[in-house]
Design an enzyme around this catalytic site. Structure first.
Site, PDB file in Angstrom:
ATOM      1  N   ASP A  61     -11.178  19.536   0.839  1.00 13.56           N
ATOM      2  CA  ASP A  61     -10.108  20.234   0.124  1.00 13.56           C
ATOM      3  C   ASP A  61      -9.821  21.542   0.861  1.00 13.56           C
ATOM      4  O   ASP A  61     -10.687  22.420   0.929  1.00 13.56           O
ATOM      5  CB  ASP A  61     -10.589  20.497  -1.311  1.00 13.56           C
ATOM      6  CG  ASP A  61      -9.538  21.170  -2.173  1.00 13.56           C
ATOM      7  OD1 ASP A  61      -8.560  21.707  -1.631  1.00 13.56           O
ATOM      8  OD2 ASP A  61      -9.719  21.160  -3.409  1.00 13.56           O
ATOM      9  N   ASN A  87      -0.599  21.252   7.475  1.00 14.70           N
ATOM     10  CA  ASN A  87       0.451  20.416   6.865  1.00 14.70           C
ATOM     11  C   ASN A  87       0.204  20.151   5.382  1.00 14.70           C
ATOM     12  O   ASN A  87       1.152  19.894   4.635  1.00 14.70           O
ATOM     13  CB  ASN A  87       0.518  19.081   7.633  1.00 14.70           C
ATOM     14  CG  ASN A  87       1.296  18.019   6.882  1.00 14.70           C
ATOM     15  OD1 ASN A  87       2.528  18.027   6.862  1.00 14.70           O
ATOM     16  ND2 ASN A  87       0.577  17.094   6.232  1.00 14.70           N
ATOM     17  N   SER A 139       8.866  25.062   4.619  1.00 11.43           N
ATOM     18  CA  SER A 139       9.877  24.248   3.907  1.00 11.43           C
ATOM     19  C   SER A 139      11.211  24.976   3.875  1.00 11.43           C
ATOM     20  O   SER A 139      11.254  26.218   3.868  1.00 11.43           O
ATOM     21  CB  SER A 139       9.426  24.008   2.468  1.00 11.43           C
ATOM     22  OG  SER A 139      10.494  23.450   1.714  1.00 11.43           O
ATOM     23  N   TYR A 152       6.535  26.935  -5.211  1.00  8.06           N
ATOM     24  CA  TYR A 152       6.583  26.305  -3.887  1.00  8.06           C
ATOM     25  C   TYR A 152       7.302  27.217  -2.876  1.00  8.06           C
ATOM     26  O   TYR A 152       6.842  27.399  -1.744  1.00  8.06           O
ATOM     27  CB  TYR A 152       7.305  24.967  -4.039  1.00  8.06           C
ATOM     28  CG  TYR A 152       7.306  24.068  -2.838  1.00  8.06           C
ATOM     29  CD1 TYR A 152       6.183  23.319  -2.502  1.00  8.06           C
ATOM     30  CD2 TYR A 152       8.447  23.936  -2.057  1.00  8.06           C
ATOM     31  CE1 TYR A 152       6.204  22.467  -1.402  1.00  8.06           C
ATOM     32  CE2 TYR A 152       8.481  23.095  -0.971  1.00  8.06           C
ATOM     33  CZ  TYR A 152       7.355  22.357  -0.640  1.00  8.06           C
ATOM     34  OH  TYR A 152       7.395  21.515   0.454  1.00  8.06           O
ATOM     35  N   ALA A 154       7.608  30.472  -3.059  1.00  2.67           N
ATOM     36  CA  ALA A 154       6.760  31.637  -2.795  1.00  2.67           C
ATOM     37  C   ALA A 154       5.668  31.275  -1.801  1.00  2.67           C
ATOM     38  O   ALA A 154       5.370  32.038  -0.864  1.00  2.67           O
ATOM     39  CB  ALA A 154       6.147  32.145  -4.098  1.00  2.67           C
ATOM     40  N   ALA A 155       5.064  30.089  -1.989  1.00  2.42           N
ATOM     41  CA  ALA A 155       3.989  29.657  -1.086  1.00  2.42           C
ATOM     42  C   ALA A 155       4.507  29.523   0.342  1.00  2.42           C
ATOM     43  O   ALA A 155       3.896  30.019   1.305  1.00  2.42           O
ATOM     44  CB  ALA A 155       3.414  28.331  -1.572  1.00  2.42           C
TER      45      ALA A 155
HETATM   46  P1  NDP Z   1       2.947  14.098   0.681  1.00  2.00           P
HETATM   47  O1  NDP Z   1       2.848  14.388  -0.766  1.00  2.00           O
HETATM   48  O2  NDP Z   1       3.444  12.767   1.134  1.00  2.00           O
HETATM   49  O3  NDP Z   1       1.533  14.371   1.403  1.00  2.00           O
HETATM   50  C1  NDP Z   1       0.810  15.528   1.127  1.00  2.00           C
HETATM   51  C2  NDP Z   1      -0.444  15.514   1.972  1.00  2.00           C
HETATM   52  O4  NDP Z   1      -1.187  16.732   1.695  1.00  2.00           O
HETATM   53  C3  NDP Z   1      -1.361  14.357   1.647  1.00  2.00           C
HETATM   54  O5  NDP Z   1      -1.863  13.859   2.855  1.00  2.00           O
HETATM   55  C4  NDP Z   1      -2.481  14.999   0.814  1.00  2.00           C
HETATM   56  O6  NDP Z   1      -3.731  14.347   0.973  1.00  2.00           O
HETATM   57  C5  NDP Z   1      -2.543  16.376   1.437  1.00  2.00           C
HETATM   58  N1  NDP Z   1      -3.151  17.363   0.561  1.00  2.00           N
HETATM   59  C6  NDP Z   1      -2.668  17.854  -0.600  1.00  2.00           C
HETATM   60  N2  NDP Z   1      -3.517  18.755  -1.107  1.00  2.00           N
HETATM   61  C7  NDP Z   1      -4.557  18.856  -0.234  1.00  2.00           C
HETATM   62  C8  NDP Z   1      -5.755  19.607  -0.201  1.00  2.00           C
HETATM   63  N3  NDP Z   1      -6.051  20.485  -1.174  1.00  2.00           N
HETATM   64  N4  NDP Z   1      -6.607  19.432   0.838  1.00  2.00           N
HETATM   65  C9  NDP Z   1      -6.330  18.557   1.822  1.00  2.00           C
HETATM   66  N5  NDP Z   1      -5.198  17.814   1.852  1.00  2.00           N
HETATM   67  C10 NDP Z   1      -4.343  17.958   0.817  1.00  2.00           C
HETATM   68  O7  NDP Z   1       3.849  15.245   1.258  1.00  2.00           O
HETATM   69  P2  NDP Z   1       4.724  15.324   2.599  1.00  2.00           P
HETATM   70  O8  NDP Z   1       4.134  14.494   3.658  1.00  2.00           O
HETATM   71  O9  NDP Z   1       6.127  15.138   2.212  1.00  2.00           O
HETATM   72  O10 NDP Z   1       4.521  16.876   2.924  1.00  2.00           O
HETATM   73  C11 NDP Z   1       3.734  17.352   3.998  1.00  2.00           C
HETATM   74  C12 NDP Z   1       4.025  18.841   4.138  1.00  2.00           C
HETATM   75  O11 NDP Z   1       5.415  19.006   4.394  1.00  2.00           O
HETATM   76  C13 NDP Z   1       3.714  19.649   2.889  1.00  2.00           C
HETATM   77  O12 NDP Z   1       3.204  20.904   3.252  1.00  2.00           O
HETATM   78  C14 NDP Z   1       5.067  19.795   2.233  1.00  2.00           C
HETATM   79  O13 NDP Z   1       5.128  20.942   1.406  1.00  2.00           O
HETATM   80  C15 NDP Z   1       5.959  19.914   3.448  1.00  2.00           C
HETATM   81  N6  NDP Z   1       7.352  19.594   3.207  1.00  2.00           N
HETATM   82  C16 NDP Z   1       7.744  18.352   2.799  1.00  2.00           C
HETATM   83  C17 NDP Z   1       9.079  18.080   2.579  1.00  2.00           C
HETATM   84  C18 NDP Z   1       9.585  16.746   2.162  1.00  2.00           C
HETATM   85  O14 NDP Z   1      10.788  16.632   1.886  1.00  2.00           O
HETATM   86  N7  NDP Z   1       8.797  15.701   2.105  1.00  2.00           N
HETATM   87  C19 NDP Z   1      10.095  19.129   2.749  1.00  2.00           C
HETATM   88  C20 NDP Z   1       9.575  20.397   3.187  1.00  2.00           C
HETATM   89  C21 NDP Z   1       8.256  20.602   3.406  1.00  2.00           C
HETATM   90  P3  NDP Z   1      -4.204  13.103   0.025  1.00  2.00           P
HETATM   91  O15 NDP Z   1      -3.072  12.135  -0.027  1.00  2.00           O
HETATM   92  O16 NDP Z   1      -5.417  12.573   0.715  1.00  2.00           O
HETATM   93  O17 NDP Z   1      -4.518  13.691  -1.320  1.00  2.00           O
END
Ligand code: NDP
Length: 240
Positions: A61, A87, A139, A152, A154-155
């Protein structure tokens, strides 16, 4: 010592999986972090191995400093990733007036504490080697108001601020730090959103593909990007 390792957080599915396989295609062995999606992480690992690269699955995590350090420190004794891609991200949308404290905290923690914990652990080794790339997935929501996403936004805006400061701190040691701001990319994160309405706001008229974000990561991780640091790149089909 392996010169070409990339560590990708949240690398098992979505944009992170595309980044992992694209960097494997580019010749990187992959340290693939994920949190809960075991099967998807295994699938991505198989894809990486079919490209002839190694993949180490690291289940931790990113919000937990101890887990990040316990997982990475033993590996960092022998190898230093050239690339770290922050990511991992989540969304818990709600109008601020209704937002629960945990919805605010969890979204900010995943992005900002995740950044802090991974960078704190890996950066000393990159500085010692006088090379490295830290690429951070922000984002479009950091740039434009999106109702229901104050946590989101803010982050992600905070992440961009951290990227700019860190880039200046470590430039002299040849560690380059950049951010990418995707728009609406076709992944599970878009589930439940009004896609037809969203499409009207995108000049290119379609959602983005995870691979279209991954190709920019590939560029920023390559020698072609040796003179780029502290910058934010938008991959959003022309929004705004
Ligand atoms: P998904 O929801 O498809 O994937 C999110 C990923 O983050 C998963 O692999 C998940 O792992 C992992 N994750 C979440 N929390 C944790 C944690 N605490 N520790 C480790 N891993 C974690 O999202 P996307 O692929 O769409 O997004 C990827 C990134 O791109 C993010 O930062 C998102 O904010 C950003 N983004 C996405 C957009 C979109 O339109 N899709 C637009 C703009 C930004 P697991 O599945 O194993 O839990």
């Amino acid at each position: 010592m392996n010169e070409k390792i990339a560590l990708i957080t949240g690398g098992g599915r979505g944009i992170g999986a595309a980044i992992s396989t694209t960097l494997a295609r580019d010749g990187f062995d992959i340290w693939l972090n994920y949190l809960s999606s075991d099967m998807q992480a295994q699938k991505t690992k198989s894809q990486i191995e079919s490209l002839g690269r190694q993949c180490l699955l690291l289940k931790f995590d990113v919000t937990c400093a101890k887990s990040v350090e316990d997982s990475l420190s033993p590996l960092l004794e022998n190898n230093t990733p050239f690339v770290l891609v922050n990511n991992a991200g989540i969304k818990k949308d709600s109008l601020l007036i209704w937002m629960k404290e945990n919805e605010w905290r969890d979204v900010i923690s995943t992005t900002l504490n995740g950044f802090f914990n991974t960078v704190k652990t890996v950066l000393p080794f990159m500085l010692r080697r006088r090379e490295g790339r830290i690429i951070n997935i922000a984002s479009a929501a950091a740039h434009y108001g999106v109702p229901g996403q104050s946590n989101y936004s803010a982050a992600k805006a905070g992440l961009i601020g951290a990227v700019k400061s860190l880039a200046v701190e470590v430039a002299k040691r040849n560690v380059l730090v950049n951010a990418i701001s995707p728009g609406f990319i076709e992944t599970e994160m878009l589930q439940g959103l009004p896609i037809e309405e969203i499409l009207k706001t995108i000049p290119l008229g379609r959602l983005g593909k995870a691979e279209e974000v991954a190709e920019l990561v590939s560029f920023l991780a390559s020698d072609k990007a040796n003179y780029i640091t502290g910058k934010v790149f938008q991959v959003d089909g022309g929004i705004g």
